[in-house]
Design a protein around this motif. Structure first.
Motif, PDB file in Angstrom:
ATOM      1  N   LEU A 127      18.244   0.637  14.965  1.00  0.00           N
ATOM      2  CA  LEU A 127      17.195   1.367  15.677  1.00  0.00           C
ATOM      3  C   LEU A 127      15.811   0.860  15.273  1.00  0.00           C
ATOM      4  O   LEU A 127      14.951   0.621  16.125  1.00  0.00           O
ATOM      5  N   ALA A 128      15.592   0.698  13.965  1.00  0.00           N
ATOM      6  CA  ALA A 128      14.292   0.219  13.476  1.00  0.00           C
ATOM      7  C   ALA A 128      13.972  -1.155  14.047  1.00  0.00           C
ATOM      8  O   ALA A 128      12.841  -1.408  14.485  1.00  0.00           O
ATOM      9  N   LYS A 129      14.970  -2.034  14.073  1.00  0.00           N
ATOM     10  CA  LYS A 129      14.753  -3.378  14.639  1.00  0.00           C
ATOM     11  C   LYS A 129      14.426  -3.303  16.122  1.00  0.00           C
ATOM     12  O   LYS A 129      13.497  -3.955  16.597  1.00  0.00           O
ATOM     13  N   ALA A 130      15.188  -2.517  16.868  1.00  0.00           N
ATOM     14  CA  ALA A 130      14.960  -2.401  18.312  1.00  0.00           C
ATOM     15  C   ALA A 130      13.591  -1.790  18.613  1.00  0.00           C
ATOM     16  O   ALA A 130      12.947  -2.155  19.596  1.00  0.00           O
ATOM     17  N   LEU A 131      13.157  -0.877  17.764  1.00  0.00           N
ATOM     18  CA  LEU A 131      11.874  -0.203  17.968  1.00  0.00           C
ATOM     19  C   LEU A 131      10.707  -0.927  17.300  1.00  0.00           C
ATOM     20  O   LEU A 131       9.564  -0.506  17.431  1.00  0.00           O
ATOM     21  N   ASN A 132      11.038  -1.984  16.556  1.00  0.00           N
ATOM     22  CA  ASN A 132      10.025  -2.792  15.859  1.00  0.00           C
ATOM     23  C   ASN A 132       9.195  -1.957  14.886  1.00  0.00           C
ATOM     24  O   ASN A 132       7.962  -2.018  14.881  1.00  0.00           O
ATOM     25  N   VAL A 133       9.900  -1.147  14.094  1.00  0.00           N
ATOM     26  CA  VAL A 133       9.261  -0.354  13.046  1.00  0.00           C
ATOM     27  C   VAL A 133      10.038  -0.565  11.747  1.00  0.00           C
ATOM     28  O   VAL A 133      11.233  -0.871  11.779  1.00  0.00           O
ATOM     29  N   PRO A 134       9.378  -0.411  10.600  1.00  0.00           N
ATOM     30  CA  PRO A 134      10.110  -0.516   9.340  1.00  0.00           C
ATOM     31  C   PRO A 134      11.121   0.634   9.209  1.00  0.00           C
ATOM     32  O   PRO A 134      10.870   1.745   9.689  1.00  0.00           O
ATOM     33  N   LEU A 135      12.228   0.364   8.571  1.00  0.00           N
ATOM     34  CA  LEU A 135      13.239   1.397   8.351  1.00  0.00           C
ATOM     35  C   LEU A 135      12.634   2.612   7.640  1.00  0.00           C
ATOM     36  O   LEU A 135      12.943   3.755   7.982  1.00  0.00           O
ATOM     37  N   ALA A 136      11.736   2.374   6.695  1.00  0.00           N
ATOM     38  CA  ALA A 136      11.111   3.472   5.947  1.00  0.00           C
ATOM     39  C   ALA A 136      10.368   4.437   6.867  1.00  0.00           C
ATOM     40  O   ALA A 136      10.301   5.640   6.592  1.00  0.00           O
ATOM     41  N   TYR A 137       9.810   3.929   7.954  1.00  0.00           N
ATOM     42  CA  TYR A 137       9.098   4.781   8.916  1.00  0.00           C
ATOM     43  C   TYR A 137      10.025   5.877   9.443  1.00  0.00           C
ATOM     44  O   TYR A 137       9.610   7.033   9.589  1.00  0.00           O
ATOM     45  N   TYR A 195      12.470   7.387   8.083  1.00  0.00           N
ATOM     46  CA  TYR A 195      12.860   8.405   7.103  1.00  0.00           C
ATOM     47  C   TYR A 195      11.688   9.095   6.423  1.00  0.00           C
ATOM     48  O   TYR A 195      11.879   9.996   5.617  1.00  0.00           O
ATOM     49  N   CYS A 196      10.480   8.681   6.723  1.00  0.00           N
ATOM     50  CA  CYS A 196       9.304   9.208   6.042  1.00  0.00           C
ATOM     51  C   CYS A 196       9.020  10.649   6.466  1.00  0.00           C
ATOM     52  O   CYS A 196       8.925  10.948   7.653  1.00  0.00           O
ATOM     53  N   GLU A 197       8.855  11.533   5.496  1.00  0.00           N
ATOM     54  CA  GLU A 197       8.620  12.947   5.780  1.00  0.00           C
ATOM     55  C   GLU A 197       7.190  13.222   6.229  1.00  0.00           C
ATOM     56  O   GLU A 197       6.948  14.160   6.964  1.00  0.00           O
ATOM     57  N   SER A 198       6.232  12.439   5.777  1.00  0.00           N
ATOM     58  CA  SER A 198       4.818  12.650   6.075  1.00  0.00           C
ATOM     59  C   SER A 198       4.379  11.826   7.279  1.00  0.00           C
ATOM     60  O   SER A 198       4.593  10.614   7.327  1.00  0.00           O
ATOM     61  N   ASP A 199       3.735  12.488   8.239  1.00  0.00           N
ATOM     62  CA  ASP A 199       3.224  11.766   9.411  1.00  0.00           C
ATOM     63  C   ASP A 199       2.168  10.745   9.016  1.00  0.00           C
ATOM     64  O   ASP A 199       2.136   9.637   9.555  1.00  0.00           O
ATOM     65  N   VAL A 200       1.310  11.102   8.078  1.00  0.00           N
ATOM     66  CA  VAL A 200       0.246  10.190   7.641  1.00  0.00           C
ATOM     67  C   VAL A 200       0.850   8.971   6.956  1.00  0.00           C
ATOM     68  O   VAL A 200       0.489   7.825   7.253  1.00  0.00           O
ATOM     69  N   LEU A 201       1.782   9.196   6.061  1.00  0.00           N
ATOM     70  CA  LEU A 201       2.427   8.093   5.365  1.00  0.00           C
ATOM     71  C   LEU A 201       3.238   7.228   6.341  1.00  0.00           C
ATOM     72  O   LEU A 201       3.241   6.000   6.234  1.00  0.00           O
ATOM     73  N   ALA A 202       3.881   7.849   7.311  1.00  0.00           N
ATOM     74  CA  ALA A 202       4.646   7.098   8.306  1.00  0.00           C
ATOM     75  C   ALA A 202       3.730   6.157   9.086  1.00  0.00           C
ATOM     76  O   ALA A 202       4.071   4.993   9.319  1.00  0.00           O
ATOM     77  N   ALA A 203       2.561   6.645   9.481  1.00  0.00           N
ATOM     78  CA  ALA A 203       1.601   5.794  10.196  1.00  0.00           C
ATOM     79  C   ALA A 203       1.125   4.656   9.300  1.00  0.00           C
ATOM     80  O   ALA A 203       0.974   3.516   9.755  1.00  0.00           O
ATOM     81  N   LEU A 204       0.907   4.948   8.024  1.00  0.00           N
ATOM     82  CA  LEU A 204       0.501   3.898   7.082  1.00  0.00           C
ATOM     83  C   LEU A 204       1.588   2.841   6.934  1.00  0.00           C
ATOM     84  O   LEU A 204       1.290   1.640   6.884  1.00  0.00           O
ATOM     85  N   LEU A 218       0.947  -0.990   7.495  1.00  0.00           N
ATOM     86  CA  LEU A 218       1.123  -1.908   6.367  1.00  0.00           C
ATOM     87  C   LEU A 218       2.135  -3.008   6.699  1.00  0.00           C
ATOM     88  O   LEU A 218       1.982  -4.150   6.267  1.00  0.00           O
ATOM     89  N   ALA A 219       3.129  -2.674   7.481  1.00  0.00           N
ATOM     90  CA  ALA A 219       4.155  -3.654   7.840  1.00  0.00           C
ATOM     91  C   ALA A 219       3.594  -4.791   8.693  1.00  0.00           C
ATOM     92  O   ALA A 219       4.197  -5.858   8.772  1.00  0.00           O
ATOM     93  N   LYS A 220       2.454  -4.580   9.287  1.00  0.00           N
ATOM     94  CA  LYS A 220       1.829  -5.603  10.131  1.00  0.00           C
ATOM     95  C   LYS A 220       0.999  -6.597   9.319  1.00  0.00           C
ATOM     96  O   LYS A 220       0.578  -7.615   9.849  1.00  0.00           O
ATOM     97  N   LEU A 221       0.767  -6.302   8.041  1.00  0.00           N
ATOM     98  CA  LEU A 221      -0.084  -7.146   7.210  1.00  0.00           C
ATOM     99  C   LEU A 221       0.698  -8.295   6.580  1.00  0.00           C
ATOM    100  O   LEU A 221       1.912  -8.222   6.408  1.00  0.00           O
ATOM    101  N   SER A 222      -0.036  -9.316   6.195  1.00  0.00           N
ATOM    102  CA  SER A 222       0.573 -10.453   5.505  1.00  0.00           C
ATOM    103  C   SER A 222       0.878 -10.058   4.061  1.00  0.00           C
ATOM    104  O   SER A 222       0.347  -9.065   3.543  1.00  0.00           O
ATOM    105  N   LYS A 256      -3.243  -7.568  -2.140  1.00  0.00           N
ATOM    106  CA  LYS A 256      -4.609  -7.101  -2.403  1.00  0.00           C
ATOM    107  C   LYS A 256      -4.675  -5.578  -2.423  1.00  0.00           C
ATOM    108  O   LYS A 256      -5.291  -4.983  -3.299  1.00  0.00           O
ATOM    109  N   ILE A 257      -4.029  -4.957  -1.443  1.00  0.00           N
ATOM    110  CA  ILE A 257      -4.005  -3.506  -1.377  1.00  0.00           C
ATOM    111  C   ILE A 257      -3.284  -2.925  -2.580  1.00  0.00           C
ATOM    112  O   ILE A 257      -3.733  -1.948  -3.191  1.00  0.00           O
ATOM    113  N   GLN A 258      -2.192  -3.550  -2.966  1.00  0.00           N
ATOM    114  CA  GLN A 258      -1.420  -3.063  -4.106  1.00  0.00           C
ATOM    115  C   GLN A 258      -2.257  -3.115  -5.380  1.00  0.00           C
ATOM    116  O   GLN A 258      -2.219  -2.200  -6.190  1.00  0.00           O
TER     117      GLN A 258
END
Length: 104
Positions: free
Chosen positions: A64-74, A76-85, A89-93, A99-101
């Motif tokens: 499902l994650a692959k078909a929807l082009n989202v990370p698997l963690a998205y 299962y994430c309980e927080s809407d804010v964290l899910a959006a992050l 974040l998955a779009k970054l190099s 750098k963010i870390q």
């Protein structure tokens, strides 16, 4: 997480699948077929996942994650804010993520 009337915990995966599917403008049937479900039952299966009647197995969640082009963690994430992050974040190099870390 929300609680169902039977006091069981409802997984966030159903609403996350629905949100990502709608963002991709996929029907439930199309998404089901994309992940390899039989055409006759694909829409019903995805509906059951989205409505938290059934939770997909991890292998199905990965598909499902692959078909929807989202990370698997998205999914299962309980927080809407964290899910959006997670999606952003998955779009970054790797260099940008490092750098963010370091800043965190």
């Amino acid at each position: 997480m929300k609680k169902a009337s039977s006091s069981r915990t409802i997984s966030p995966i159903g609403p996350r699948i629905r949100a990502a599917r709608i963002a991709k403008d996929f029907s439930q049937e199309k998404l089901g077929v994309l992940i390899g479900l039989e055409e006759g039952s694909a829409g019903t299966r995805i509906s059951r996942y989205e409505n938290s009647i059934h939770e997909p197995a991890v292998g199905t969640s990965i598909a499902l994650a692959k078909a929807l082009n989202v990370p698997l963690a998205y999914l299962y994430c309980e927080s809407d804010v964290l899910a959006a992050l997670i999606v952003n974040l998955a779009k970054l190099s790797l260099a940008e993520l490092q750098k963010i870390q370091k800043k965190l």
